[in-house]
Design an enzyme around this catalytic site. Structure first.
Site: not given
Length: 522
Positions: A207, A495
């Protein structure tokens, strides 16, 4: 897309299983009953969902979850859209699915959401996720457009902006890609700029969600893009590759800085996270599209790959089944597959992404730089002065701890050399040398210029516990700090709201009085 970042749950727990498969099934027949099912549900404040459903309008549904940081950052934006006259031609609602795809149980979700403050946001609760399952929603956020005649017209997996949402309402077949945000990009044409020596290799290892995320964490990797390689058809979709036997392998296009990493380095990282003896299977995923392979565009690389395979074979009794072939074709996967684990930190991941943080034998990490300045020099103006000099957004963010919309500020993708100062006081806070593209939608830094320039505080908003970051001198709200940054740079991600900052370019630092800090800028 290059986002060297966190995947905090993946990193902490070695990747959690979401649905046990790399991507969704095709929308099932139950999708036809979505409008009826929706009309029978209630909102989080116990109102009938039918209140928001006018029969003569299409319905735009946003699917979201309480554990999805991007979803939470967009709640205020979606609430504004729901009240905006521009959206009056459609029913705009959101759906949460307690008990489905790692969402809280119904009672816990109701209690959690009651602690938030979005009184005008239509939030319909679908216990068990009946609607999400019928539409095969496995990515948050996702959007579904239901036509006036109750037909499912389009599913969009991932975040969309206002222009894209309006275009979707007007035309279900609209080209949403042409309406993405555009960001500042550094000028690479300057005479003193250095062109990076990049190389590209294509790696198939099960994947692509996990493999892409893994390589994005590695210092020296410039870009990692999910796609389909070496198949028999052109421009395949995920459904084509999964159900129509096109022969493609889920593959990650890895672009790396050849001055930092060699092809052999890349292959060493690759073999850490794949089982090279497993034929057409990695993790829980089985099928020829999950085969292992290394696909090159330079014939000279075949020998390098062969040598790496020979070395790797010595570790196993079973024969290796990794393909060593030239690249025949490669097609980018759909947008919702790109950076999947950034968009969905709880998403399915078959590999241990933490191995990207382990240096290769003989490799060392960069030592931290020195710091230091006097933060007491910078003062906070009066409130009246702030209201006069700051924009409304800057004032609300710095003074009232508001949060700007994700991906909305130009500083998110600004990487020119310089420093970022408090927009309120001018206090130096962050350097471009410590800025990186985390993919979270806000400017991200691995550290402040000086630890004393910021203060940290517990923040229990959204009924979660986070660590708020404020400026030292002016006590401006800046953002939050998370323990999911690049390990080799301290492991922290600051952030920060772009509205809290003012950028001082390197060439203007002397004139602006910050010349002494030029050594902090690369």
């Amino acid at each position: 897309m290059k986002h060297r970042t966190f995947f905090s749950l993946c990193a902490k727990f070695g990747c959690l299983l979401a649905l046990g498969a790399c991507s969704p099934k095709i929308v099932d027949a139950g999708a036809a009953t979505v409008p009826h099912t929706l009309s029978t549900l209630k909102t989080a404040d116990n109102r009938p969902a039918s209140v928001y459903l006018k029969k003569d309008k299409p319905t735009l549904i946003k699917f979201w979850a309480s554990w999805c940081p991007l979803c939470l950052s967009e709640l205020g934006q979606t609430e504004k859209w729901a009240q905006d006259a521009k959206f009056s031609s459609a029913n705009l609602i959101t759906v949460a699915s307690p008990g489905f795809l790692h969402e809280k149980k119904d009672g816990d979700f109701q209690k959690w959401y009651a602690g938030l403050n979005y009184p005008k946001l239509p939030v319909v609760t679908d216990n068990g996720g009946t609607i999400a399952q019928s539409l095969n929603i496995s990515v948050y956020p996702s959007w579904a457009l239901i036509g006036k005649d109750s037909d499912v017209q389009r599913i969009v997996k991932g975040s969309i902006n206002e222009a894209q949402a309006l275009a979707l309402i007007r035309d279900p077949n609209a080209d949403l890609g042409s309406l993405k945000h555009s960001f500042y990009k550094p000028d690479t044409q300057k005479k003193d700029s250095k062109i990076m020596n990049t190389r590209t290799i294509y790696l198939a290892g099960g994947c692509f969600w996990g493999l892409e995320a893994y390589f994005q964490r590695i210092d020296g990797v410039v870009d990692a893009v999910s796609g389909y390689a070496n198949g028999n058809t052109k421009n395949p979709s995920y459904e084509d590759v999964s159900y129509r036997h096109t022969g493609h392998a889920e593959t990650v296009k890895v672009t790396y800085d050849a001055d930092k990493l060699s092809l052999d380095d890349i292959l060493q990282y690759f073999f850490r996270v794949v089982d090279p003896t497993s034929l057409n299977k990695q993790g829980n995923d089985t099928g020829t599209q999950y085969r292992s392979g290394v696909y090159y565009t330079d014939p000279a690389e075949k020998a390098v790959i062969a040598a790496a395979l020979k070395r790797e074979q010595q570790k196993y009794q079973l024969p290796l089944v990794v393909e060593n072939e030239p690249l025949k074709n490669f097609y980018d996967a759909e947008e919702y597959h790109q950076d999947y684990l950034i968009k969905n930190p709880n998403g399915y991941c078959h590999i241990d992404i933490r191995k990207a943080d382990e240096p290769l034998p003989g490799k060392t990490k960069t030592a931290p730089q020195g710091k230091g300045f006097d933060a007491a020099t910078y003062k906070k103006p009066s409130d009246a002065e702030l209201k006069r000099t700051l924009t409304e957004e800057q004032y609300q963010v710095t003074q009232n701890s508001a949060t700007e919309y994700a991906f909305s500020h130009e500083y998110d993708h600004l990487f020119k050399p310089g420093i970022y100062v408090d927009v309120v006081s001018g206090e130096p806070l962050f350097s471009s040398a410590d800025k990186y593209d985390s993919g979270c939608g806000w400017p991200s830094f691995t550290r402040p210029i000086d630890a004393k320039s910021v203060t940290e505080h517990d923040d229990f908003s959204y009924n979660m516990r986070r660590t708020e970051v404020r400026s030292h001198a002016a006590d401006s709200h800046l953002g939050h700090v998370f323990p999911d940054g690049p390990r080799d740079k301290g492991g922290l991600r600051y952030c920060i709201n772009g509205a809290s900052l003012k950028f001082i370019p390197l060439e203007q630092m002397d004139a602006a009085g910050y010349g002494a800090l030029k050594g902090k800028v690369k």
